[in-house]
Motif scaffolding. Structure first.
Motif, PDB file in Angstrom:
ATOM      1  N   ALA A   4      26.297 -15.242  17.559  1.00 46.15           N
ATOM      2  CA  ALA A   4      25.258 -15.094  16.539  1.00 46.15           C
ATOM      3  C   ALA A   4      25.861 -15.386  15.174  1.00 46.15           C
ATOM      4  O   ALA A   4      26.894 -14.831  14.823  1.00 46.15           O
ATOM      5  CB  ALA A   4      24.683 -13.681  16.554  1.00 46.15           C
ATOM      6  N   LEU A   5      25.222 -16.258  14.423  1.00 50.15           N
ATOM      7  CA  LEU A   5      25.583 -16.508  13.033  1.00 50.15           C
ATOM      8  C   LEU A   5      24.536 -15.810  12.181  1.00 50.15           C
ATOM      9  O   LEU A   5      23.341 -15.899  12.466  1.00 50.15           O
ATOM     10  CB  LEU A   5      25.592 -17.999  12.728  1.00 50.15           C
ATOM     11  N   VAL A   6      24.992 -15.120  11.151  1.00 53.67           N
ATOM     12  CA  VAL A   6      24.083 -14.321  10.336  1.00 53.67           C
ATOM     13  C   VAL A   6      24.174 -14.722   8.876  1.00 53.67           C
ATOM     14  O   VAL A   6      25.271 -14.866   8.323  1.00 53.67           O
ATOM     15  CB  VAL A   6      24.413 -12.811  10.459  1.00 53.67           C
ATOM     16  N   GLU A  46      22.296  -6.398  21.582  1.00 53.65           N
ATOM     17  CA  GLU A  46      22.725  -6.207  22.969  1.00 53.65           C
ATOM     18  C   GLU A  46      23.070  -7.528  23.649  1.00 53.65           C
ATOM     19  O   GLU A  46      23.752  -7.533  24.671  1.00 53.65           O
ATOM     20  CB  GLU A  46      21.629  -5.507  23.764  1.00 53.65           C
ATOM     21  N   ASP A  47      22.597  -8.626  23.093  1.00 53.44           N
ATOM     22  CA  ASP A  47      22.724  -9.928  23.751  1.00 53.44           C
ATOM     23  C   ASP A  47      23.910 -10.767  23.313  1.00 53.44           C
ATOM     24  O   ASP A  47      24.148 -11.810  23.904  1.00 53.44           O
ATOM     25  CB  ASP A  47      21.460 -10.760  23.484  1.00 53.44           C
ATOM     26  N   VAL A  48      24.612 -10.383  22.259  1.00 49.38           N
ATOM     27  CA  VAL A  48      25.640 -11.277  21.713  1.00 49.38           C
ATOM     28  C   VAL A  48      27.051 -10.787  22.015  1.00 49.38           C
ATOM     29  O   VAL A  48      27.301  -9.594  22.140  1.00 49.38           O
ATOM     30  CB  VAL A  48      25.461 -11.497  20.191  1.00 49.38           C
ATOM     31  N   ASP A  49      27.973 -11.760  22.125  1.00 43.37           N
ATOM     32  CA  ASP A  49      29.377 -11.454  22.382  1.00 43.37           C
ATOM     33  C   ASP A  49      30.204 -11.435  21.103  1.00 43.37           C
ATOM     34  O   ASP A  49      31.258 -10.802  21.055  1.00 43.37           O
ATOM     35  CB  ASP A  49      29.966 -12.500  23.335  1.00 43.37           C
ATOM     36  N   VAL A  50      29.743 -12.154  20.090  1.00 40.21           N
ATOM     37  CA  VAL A  50      30.457 -12.213  18.820  1.00 40.21           C
ATOM     38  C   VAL A  50      29.450 -12.494  17.702  1.00 40.21           C
ATOM     39  O   VAL A  50      28.479 -13.216  17.912  1.00 40.21           O
ATOM     40  CB  VAL A  50      31.595 -13.264  18.843  1.00 40.21           C
ATOM     41  N   ILE A  51      29.701 -11.893  16.543  1.00 39.84           N
ATOM     42  CA  ILE A  51      28.826 -12.093  15.384  1.00 39.84           C
ATOM     43  C   ILE A  51      29.668 -12.656  14.254  1.00 39.84           C
ATOM     44  O   ILE A  51      30.694 -12.079  13.884  1.00 39.84           O
ATOM     45  CB  ILE A  51      28.177 -10.766  14.937  1.00 39.84           C
ATOM     46  N   LEU A  52      29.216 -13.783  13.711  1.00 32.28           N
ATOM     47  CA  LEU A  52      29.878 -14.394  12.564  1.00 32.28           C
ATOM     48  C   LEU A  52      28.922 -14.326  11.372  1.00 32.28           C
ATOM     49  O   LEU A  52      27.770 -14.734  11.472  1.00 32.28           O
ATOM     50  CB  LEU A  52      30.247 -15.845  12.866  1.00 32.28           C
ATOM     51  N   VAL A  53      29.436 -13.826  10.268  1.00 36.58           N
ATOM     52  CA  VAL A  53      28.644 -13.613   9.058  1.00 36.58           C
ATOM     53  C   VAL A  53      28.929 -14.736   8.067  1.00 36.58           C
ATOM     54  O   VAL A  53      30.091 -15.070   7.819  1.00 36.58           O
ATOM     55  CB  VAL A  53      28.998 -12.249   8.428  1.00 36.58           C
ATOM     56  N   ILE A  64      27.006  -4.645   9.283  1.00 41.26           N
ATOM     57  CA  ILE A  64      26.772  -5.263  10.587  1.00 41.26           C
ATOM     58  C   ILE A  64      27.784  -4.752  11.608  1.00 41.26           C
ATOM     59  O   ILE A  64      27.435  -4.454  12.755  1.00 41.26           O
ATOM     60  CB  ILE A  64      26.817  -6.799  10.477  1.00 41.26           C
ATOM     61  N   ALA A  65      29.036  -4.624  11.201  1.00 40.25           N
ATOM     62  CA  ALA A  65      30.084  -4.137  12.103  1.00 40.25           C
ATOM     63  C   ALA A  65      29.760  -2.728  12.593  1.00 40.25           C
ATOM     64  O   ALA A  65      29.988  -2.410  13.766  1.00 40.25           O
ATOM     65  CB  ALA A  65      31.439  -4.169  11.410  1.00 40.25           C
ATOM     66  N   LYS A  66      29.222  -1.905  11.728  1.00 39.55           N
ATOM     67  CA  LYS A  66      28.859  -0.541  12.115  1.00 39.55           C
ATOM     68  C   LYS A  66      27.762  -0.563  13.189  1.00 39.55           C
ATOM     69  O   LYS A  66      27.809   0.193  14.155  1.00 39.55           O
ATOM     70  CB  LYS A  66      28.382   0.251  10.896  1.00 39.55           C
ATOM     71  N   LYS A  67      26.793  -1.450  13.030  1.00 35.60           N
ATOM     72  CA  LYS A  67      25.710  -1.564  14.007  1.00 35.60           C
ATOM     73  C   LYS A  67      26.207  -2.180  15.319  1.00 35.60           C
ATOM     74  O   LYS A  67      25.666  -1.908  16.385  1.00 35.60           O
ATOM     75  CB  LYS A  67      24.568  -2.403  13.444  1.00 35.60           C
TER      76      LYS A  67
END
Length: 100
Positions: A4-6, A46-53, A64-67
């Motif tokens: 996920a890119l945010v 619940e669906d993502v393996d990694v989040i990039l901001v 976002i990291a807290k969530k």
């Protein structure tokens, strides 16, 4: 792998998503990559393996990291140079490295 890119509205990262998809295809890597507005991310945690901001909203990383913590999902700010040059291969490599 789901990435996920945010950003604030999900618009500025959409071009980068396409570049990352092309890089993943060229590498034979099965990756589902999507861009989300920060407000919409909660529907996909619940669906993502990694989040990039996106670097322009780096101030959101802690929130976002807290969530993402209950899901053990790594969160990192996209490399600013790679983002600025829309280097999908480099950002994809950043995401892959976070999952290891």
């Amino acid at each position: 792998m789901k990435i996920a890119l945010v950003c604030s509205a999900g618009m500025s990262t959409s071009m980068l998503v396409q570049k990352m998809r092309e890089a993943a295809a060229a590498q034979g890597l099965e990756a589902h990559i999507d861009a989300y507005a920060q407000a919409d991310l909660k529907n996909h945690m619940e669906d993502v393996d990694v989040i990039l901001v996106g670097p322009q909203v780096r101030y959101l990383k802690g929130q976002i990291a807290k969530k993402a913590e209950p899901y053990n999902t790594p969160v990192e700010v996209i490399d600013q140079m790679a983002y600025g040059t829309m280097n999908g291969e480099k950002v994809l490599a950043q995401a892959v490295a976070l999952t290891k």
